[in-house]
Design a protein around this motif. Sequence first.
Motif, PDB file in Angstrom:
ATOM      1  N   MET A 133      37.208  32.880  27.951  1.00 36.57           N
ATOM      2  CA  MET A 133      37.148  33.694  26.544  1.00 36.57           C
ATOM      3  C   MET A 133      36.996  35.243  26.822  1.00 36.57           C
ATOM      4  SD  MET A 133      34.232  33.687  23.718  1.00 36.57           S
ATOM      5  CE  MET A 133      34.286  34.464  22.289  1.00 36.57           C
TER       6      MET A 133
ATOM      7  N   SER B 151      36.494  39.081  25.804  1.00 39.21           N
ATOM      8  CA  SER B 151      35.698  39.726  24.915  1.00 39.21           C
ATOM      9  C   SER B 151      35.952  41.442  25.342  1.00 39.21           C
ATOM     10  CB  SER B 151      34.186  39.614  25.348  1.00 39.21           C
ATOM     11  OG  SER B 151      33.214  40.607  24.657  1.00 39.21           O
TER      12      SER B 151
ATOM     13  N   GLY C 296      33.742  39.729  36.565  1.00 38.71           N
ATOM     14  CA  GLY C 296      34.014  39.250  34.954  1.00 38.71           C
ATOM     15  C   GLY C 296      34.531  40.378  34.181  1.00 38.71           C
TER      16      GLY C 296
ATOM     17  N   LYS D 223      43.742  30.068  33.077  1.00 34.58           N
ATOM     18  CA  LYS D 223      43.053  29.261  34.053  1.00 34.58           C
ATOM     19  C   LYS D 223      44.225  28.484  35.041  1.00 34.58           C
ATOM     20  CE  LYS D 223      40.022  25.263  34.117  1.00 34.58           C
ATOM     21  NZ  LYS D 223      39.223  24.368  33.334  1.00 34.58           N
TER      22      LYS D 223
ATOM     23  N   THR E  50      36.284  41.818  28.998  1.00 34.39           N
ATOM     24  CA  THR E  50      35.609  40.637  30.134  1.00 34.39           C
ATOM     25  C   THR E  50      36.484  39.449  29.639  1.00 34.39           C
ATOM     26  OG1 THR E  50      33.918  40.101  28.473  1.00 34.39           O
ATOM     27  CG2 THR E  50      33.530  42.143  30.260  1.00 34.39           C
ATOM     28  N   ILE E  51      36.433  38.633  30.808  1.00 32.01           N
ATOM     29  CA  ILE E  51      37.187  37.308  30.480  1.00 32.01           C
ATOM     30  C   ILE E  51      36.086  36.231  31.214  1.00 32.01           C
ATOM     31  CG2 ILE E  51      39.624  38.052  30.607  1.00 32.01           C
ATOM     32  CD1 ILE E  51      39.973  37.229  33.377  1.00 32.01           C
ATOM     33  N   SER E  52      36.128  35.109  31.036  1.00 35.38           N
ATOM     34  CA  SER E  52      35.351  34.079  31.693  1.00 35.38           C
ATOM     35  C   SER E  52      35.925  33.224  32.582  1.00 35.38           C
ATOM     36  CB  SER E  52      34.927  33.232  30.839  1.00 35.38           C
ATOM     37  OG  SER E  52      35.815  32.348  29.780  1.00 35.38           O
ATOM     38  N   GLU E  53      37.264  33.379  32.536  1.00 34.32           N
ATOM     39  CA  GLU E  53      38.362  32.544  33.709  1.00 34.32           C
ATOM     40  C   GLU E  53      38.594  33.657  34.884  1.00 34.32           C
ATOM     41  OE1 GLU E  53      38.766  29.629  33.696  1.00 34.32           O
ATOM     42  OE2 GLU E  53      38.219  28.932  31.864  1.00 34.32           O
ATOM     43  N   THR E  54      39.610  33.322  35.640  1.00 32.10           N
ATOM     44  CA  THR E  54      39.890  34.103  36.948  1.00 32.10           C
ATOM     45  C   THR E  54      41.197  35.055  36.948  1.00 32.10           C
ATOM     46  OG1 THR E  54      41.466  32.191  37.547  1.00 32.10           O
ATOM     47  CG2 THR E  54      39.064  31.987  38.284  1.00 32.10           C
TER      48      THR E  54
ATOM     49  N   GLU F 295      44.428  35.400  28.510  1.00 37.32           N
ATOM     50  CA  GLU F 295      43.522  34.507  29.714  1.00 37.32           C
ATOM     51  C   GLU F 295      44.164  33.685  29.986  1.00 37.32           C
ATOM     52  OE1 GLU F 295      38.625  33.988  29.851  1.00 37.32           O
ATOM     53  OE2 GLU F 295      39.757  32.886  28.405  1.00 37.32           O
TER      54      GLU F 295
END
Length: 365
Positions: free
Chosen positions: A1, A3, A51, A82, A24-28, A80
């Motif tokens: 996700m 932000s 992050g 994955k 920011t991201i939650s993946e790589t 984003e």
Amino acid sequence: MISIVSTHNGKKFFSASVPDLLFTISETRAVVEITVDDTSVYKETLVPVGGAITVSDLTSMLAIYAERRLVVDVTVTITEQKQGEGQTMEILGQTYIIPGAITTTDTKTMAFQVLFCNADFGVTAEEFYDSHFLSVLMGPKVTAMGRLEYLHYYGSDTARCTATYADGSTKTFALSATGGNSRYTQLDVSPDNFSAAGKQLVSYVVEAGGRSQLYDIDLQQPDCAPILLFDNSFGVQELLYCTGVHKVTPEYKRMSARFGGLLRNYDIEETRTFQANTGPLTTPMANWADELFRSKDVFLVNIYNGEPQVGKEVVITDCKSDNSNEDDYMPRFTFSYQYAQRIHNVIDLKREGRIFDNTFDNTFN
């Protein structure tokens, strides 16, 4: 996700102070694409640190586009992604890792405008946008009948001029755009546009939205030489009328050799250096006149049969713009310039009787 931490969306920024983009991201990984007026100028795959991802120095990236177009629409698209798990495969005794498939997990878009400006006003572009014309002049401008004057502003607000005459009467004129586009407006605010039969114009005020610029008329109408058209800190054109002493100093560089026993000049390079003086300036106009010395693009303006025409491009080679806060100090600046072109033997066939050339005032006729 994704932000987004930065507050770019829907804002306006000066090209000299575009803030960094932070999210920011939650993946790589994330793909960041930046477009300027629907043209992609940047597209990279970035990986986060803790992050977070920062796209820095947007000023350097976007200023060149803003300088060309004055106002640009910028869109940032963040995708984003994955990375799927890889698989190992053995081929002829060798082990290979096959990367996993890349899938999109989130997308965010933001849009903002960048306004070209090479000055620091201590306010945001949004504060400046609605209340100022595109000039660093912070006070009345002195002009005279017969002069050409331009004024520019962001947007397309309706403009008007209120002229004041020597008998105390006033008259309001509606102004129409003489240039620009859907993002900014150019006005011709030359004093001749606001003359009235049997009346003497002494001043006028140009207004557009919350913007206001006062012009005071110099009733002495001094001769001007040179007249210079230049790009200011906003990338729009303004004019400076010099009323002081104007000089020219030609120099000749000769290359010689002997041919058949005789000395010959086989190459002569002529350089004409002009020295000009602005004449006395008010304090606001002295602060504004430095814009000429900052400008990359400067042109001579010649008057033919009462009509101004843009002439040769010139280059400012030296300047002295000292100023002082002494009560009786009257600022006046001296500077030198040369023709930008290689050939300096410039003859103006449109005007006759000049001792020097067409950049000298009428007292030389």
